[in-house]
Design a protein around this motif. Structure first.
Motif, PDB file in Angstrom:
ATOM      1  N   LEU A 279     -15.443   1.514   7.261  1.00 54.34           N
ATOM      2  CA  LEU A 279     -15.738   1.704   8.659  1.00 54.34           C
ATOM      3  C   LEU A 279     -14.613   2.383   9.482  1.00 54.34           C
ATOM      4  CD1 LEU A 279     -17.631  -1.099  10.740  1.00 54.34           C
ATOM      5  CD2 LEU A 279     -15.380  -0.286  11.643  1.00 54.34           C
ATOM      6  N   SER A 280     -15.142   3.201  10.385  1.00 58.45           N
ATOM      7  CA  SER A 280     -13.973   3.865  11.322  1.00 58.45           C
ATOM      8  C   SER A 280     -14.295   3.980  12.900  1.00 58.45           C
ATOM      9  CB  SER A 280     -13.922   5.535  10.768  1.00 58.45           C
ATOM     10  OG  SER A 280     -13.322   6.211  11.674  1.00 58.45           O
ATOM     11  N   TRP A 281     -13.153   3.464  13.396  1.00 54.47           N
ATOM     12  CA  TRP A 281     -13.521   3.397  14.831  1.00 54.47           C
ATOM     13  C   TRP A 281     -13.208   4.447  15.724  1.00 54.47           C
ATOM     14  CZ3 TRP A 281     -15.413  -1.082  15.775  1.00 54.47           C
ATOM     15  CH2 TRP A 281     -15.180  -2.275  15.065  1.00 54.47           C
ATOM     16  N   LYS A 282     -14.434   4.602  16.521  1.00 50.03           N
ATOM     17  CA  LYS A 282     -14.472   5.658  17.500  1.00 50.03           C
ATOM     18  C   LYS A 282     -13.962   5.356  18.954  1.00 50.03           C
ATOM     19  CE  LYS A 282     -15.491   8.452  14.144  1.00 50.03           C
ATOM     20  NZ  LYS A 282     -14.548   9.370  13.419  1.00 50.03           N
ATOM     21  N   ASN A 283     -14.264   4.146  19.149  1.00 52.85           N
ATOM     22  CA  ASN A 283     -13.852   3.687  20.747  1.00 52.85           C
ATOM     23  C   ASN A 283     -13.691   2.092  20.541  1.00 52.85           C
ATOM     24  OD1 ASN A 283     -13.657   3.642  23.612  1.00 52.85           O
ATOM     25  ND2 ASN A 283     -15.683   2.334  23.355  1.00 52.85           N
ATOM     26  N   ILE A 284     -12.536   1.599  21.135  1.00 52.81           N
ATOM     27  CA  ILE A 284     -12.145   0.367  21.033  1.00 52.81           C
ATOM     28  C   ILE A 284     -11.796   0.194  22.537  1.00 52.81           C
ATOM     29  CG2 ILE A 284     -10.689  -1.548  20.351  1.00 52.81           C
ATOM     30  CD1 ILE A 284     -10.490  -0.311  17.632  1.00 52.81           C
ATOM     31  N   GLY A 285     -12.489  -0.843  23.399  1.00 49.89           N
ATOM     32  CA  GLY A 285     -12.147  -1.157  24.702  1.00 49.89           C
ATOM     33  C   GLY A 285     -12.590  -2.374  25.221  1.00 49.89           C
ATOM     34  N   PRO A 286     -12.241  -2.936  26.274  1.00 52.64           N
ATOM     35  CA  PRO A 286     -12.761  -4.079  26.457  1.00 52.64           C
ATOM     36  C   PRO A 286     -14.214  -4.490  26.977  1.00 52.64           C
ATOM     37  CG  PRO A 286     -11.557  -3.257  28.314  1.00 52.64           C
ATOM     38  CD  PRO A 286     -11.316  -2.237  27.120  1.00 52.64           C
ATOM     39  N   GLU A 287     -14.753  -3.310  27.126  1.00 49.56           N
ATOM     40  CA  GLU A 287     -16.278  -3.546  27.650  1.00 49.56           C
ATOM     41  C   GLU A 287     -17.112  -3.088  26.335  1.00 49.56           C
ATOM     42  OE1 GLU A 287     -17.419  -4.010  30.645  1.00 49.56           O
ATOM     43  OE2 GLU A 287     -15.141  -4.008  31.124  1.00 49.56           O
TER      44      GLU A 287
ATOM     45  N   LEU B 263     -23.874   6.268  10.265  1.00 49.00           N
ATOM     46  CA  LEU B 263     -24.394   5.322  11.111  1.00 49.00           C
ATOM     47  C   LEU B 263     -23.362   4.796  12.073  1.00 49.00           C
ATOM     48  CD1 LEU B 263     -25.481   2.772   8.055  1.00 49.00           C
ATOM     49  CD2 LEU B 263     -27.182   4.415   9.590  1.00 49.00           C
ATOM     50  N   THR B 264     -24.229   4.532  13.312  1.00 49.24           N
ATOM     51  CA  THR B 264     -23.096   4.035  14.346  1.00 49.24           C
ATOM     52  C   THR B 264     -23.250   2.547  14.675  1.00 49.24           C
ATOM     53  OG1 THR B 264     -23.297   6.364  15.317  1.00 49.24           O
ATOM     54  CG2 THR B 264     -22.320   4.382  16.959  1.00 49.24           C
ATOM     55  N   ALA B 265     -22.243   1.883  14.820  1.00 45.97           N
ATOM     56  CA  ALA B 265     -22.308   0.388  15.226  1.00 45.97           C
ATOM     57  C   ALA B 265     -21.466   0.208  16.396  1.00 45.97           C
ATOM     58  CB  ALA B 265     -21.682  -0.704  14.000  1.00 45.97           C
ATOM     59  N   GLU B 266     -22.269  -0.530  17.256  1.00 45.76           N
ATOM     60  CA  GLU B 266     -21.557  -0.769  18.684  1.00 45.76           C
ATOM     61  C   GLU B 266     -21.648  -2.398  18.839  1.00 45.76           C
ATOM     62  OE1 GLU B 266     -23.762   1.232  21.771  1.00 45.76           O
ATOM     63  OE2 GLU B 266     -23.354   3.188  20.728  1.00 45.76           O
ATOM     64  N   GLY B 267     -20.508  -2.838  19.523  1.00 44.99           N
ATOM     65  CA  GLY B 267     -20.541  -4.379  20.128  1.00 44.99           C
ATOM     66  C   GLY B 267     -19.836  -4.699  21.321  1.00 44.99           C
ATOM     67  N   ARG B 268     -20.187  -5.598  21.883  1.00 42.26           N
ATOM     68  CA  ARG B 268     -19.630  -6.056  23.117  1.00 42.26           C
ATOM     69  C   ARG B 268     -19.576  -7.629  23.356  1.00 42.26           C
ATOM     70  NH1 ARG B 268     -23.994  -2.946  23.733  1.00 42.26           N
ATOM     71  NH2 ARG B 268     -22.870  -1.361  24.667  1.00 42.26           N
ATOM     72  N   LEU B 269     -18.669  -8.343  24.139  1.00 41.91           N
ATOM     73  CA  LEU B 269     -18.817  -9.443  24.715  1.00 41.91           C
ATOM     74  C   LEU B 269     -19.620  -9.565  25.501  1.00 41.91           C
ATOM     75  CD1 LEU B 269     -17.370 -12.158  24.650  1.00 41.91           C
ATOM     76  CD2 LEU B 269     -15.651 -11.399  25.943  1.00 41.91           C
ATOM     77  N   VAL B 270     -20.439 -10.590  25.714  1.00 46.66           N
ATOM     78  CA  VAL B 270     -21.463 -10.605  26.782  1.00 46.66           C
ATOM     79  C   VAL B 270     -21.071 -11.766  27.848  1.00 46.66           C
ATOM     80  CG1 VAL B 270     -23.822 -11.262  27.342  1.00 46.66           C
ATOM     81  CG2 VAL B 270     -23.409  -9.756  25.470  1.00 46.66           C
ATOM     82  N   THR B 271     -20.636 -12.835  27.256  1.00 43.38           N
ATOM     83  CA  THR B 271     -20.183 -14.042  28.249  1.00 43.38           C
ATOM     84  C   THR B 271     -19.188 -14.838  27.489  1.00 43.38           C
ATOM     85  OG1 THR B 271     -22.053 -15.513  27.653  1.00 43.38           O
ATOM     86  CG2 THR B 271     -22.462 -14.074  29.619  1.00 43.38           C
TER      87      THR B 271
END
Length: 208
Positions: free
Chosen positions: A89-97, A159-167
């Protein structure tokens, strides 16, 4: 707690070995028996394996210090360049959002004909969820993971995988993730992770 070694950057030879074994795995599962001497190939691989086993270490965890100040587990089963099991897996964006990664799964990850095994889909989503909470400032370990499979996930397709912290609720971290082929959502996940202190897993630097 054990101390884990940190080295500067990713050793090219380790990454190359991982890539070549990755190629070997894919070739071995797609091979036609009448076009290759499998016994001879197995003997050659056995000899190489014994030579590598003789140089084995105690722990597979080896962290690489990256130029952006982060760290990468060289042998991670999802993104480690030295791990033949990793796509990687290769990261394209890593940010707090939000975090976003690209991954190309192959025949070795097949479940239903022409589709990725659901366990690999879950593993990718779980990994992205963990990176998302860490990028938001709260590294955590998965306590529960719920995956919805909306349609079969194709392999040999970017494929693209996206993730985020919600609460965040104390140490409980609620996060979501999606795995997409183009604009099509193949699977989504919700998870609860438990935040741990950064010094929970101490490490130590070693020479290159």
């Amino acid at each position: 707690m054990p101390e884990y070694p940190i080295i500067n950057g990713i050793p090219p030879a380790r990454a190359r070995l991982g890539a070549r074994i990755r190629d070997l795995i894919e070739a071995s599962i797609c091979i036609q028996e009448d076009k290759a001497d499998l016994t001879k190939a197995a003997d050659q691989i056995e000899a190489i394996t014994k030579a590598l086993q003789a140089a084995g270490g105690a722990s597979p965890l080896l962290l690489a210090a990256l130029e952006d100040g982060g760290h990468l587990s060289i042998n991670n089963p999802l993104e480690g360049p030295a791990n033949p099991l990793a796509p990687p897996l290769s990261w394209k964006n890593i940010g707090p959002e939000k975090v976003e990664a690209e991954v190309l799964l192959g025949p070795a990850h097949e479940g239903p004909p022409g589709r990725v095994h659901g366990g690999w889909v879950a593993a990718v989503l779980d990994h992205v969820l963990g990176r998302a909470t860490a990028a938001a400032g709260y590294p955590g370990m998965t306590a529960s993971l719920a995956v919805d499979y909306h349609r079969g996930t194709p392999y040999a397709v970017p494929l693209t995988a996206e993730g985020r912290l919600v609460t965040r609720d104390g140490r409980k971290l609620h996060a979501t993730a999606e795995l997409k082929a183009g604009e099509t959502v193949c699977a989504s996940a919700k998870a609860i992770l438990i935040h741990f202190a950064p010094d929970r897993f101490p490490s130590t630097s070693t020479p290159d």
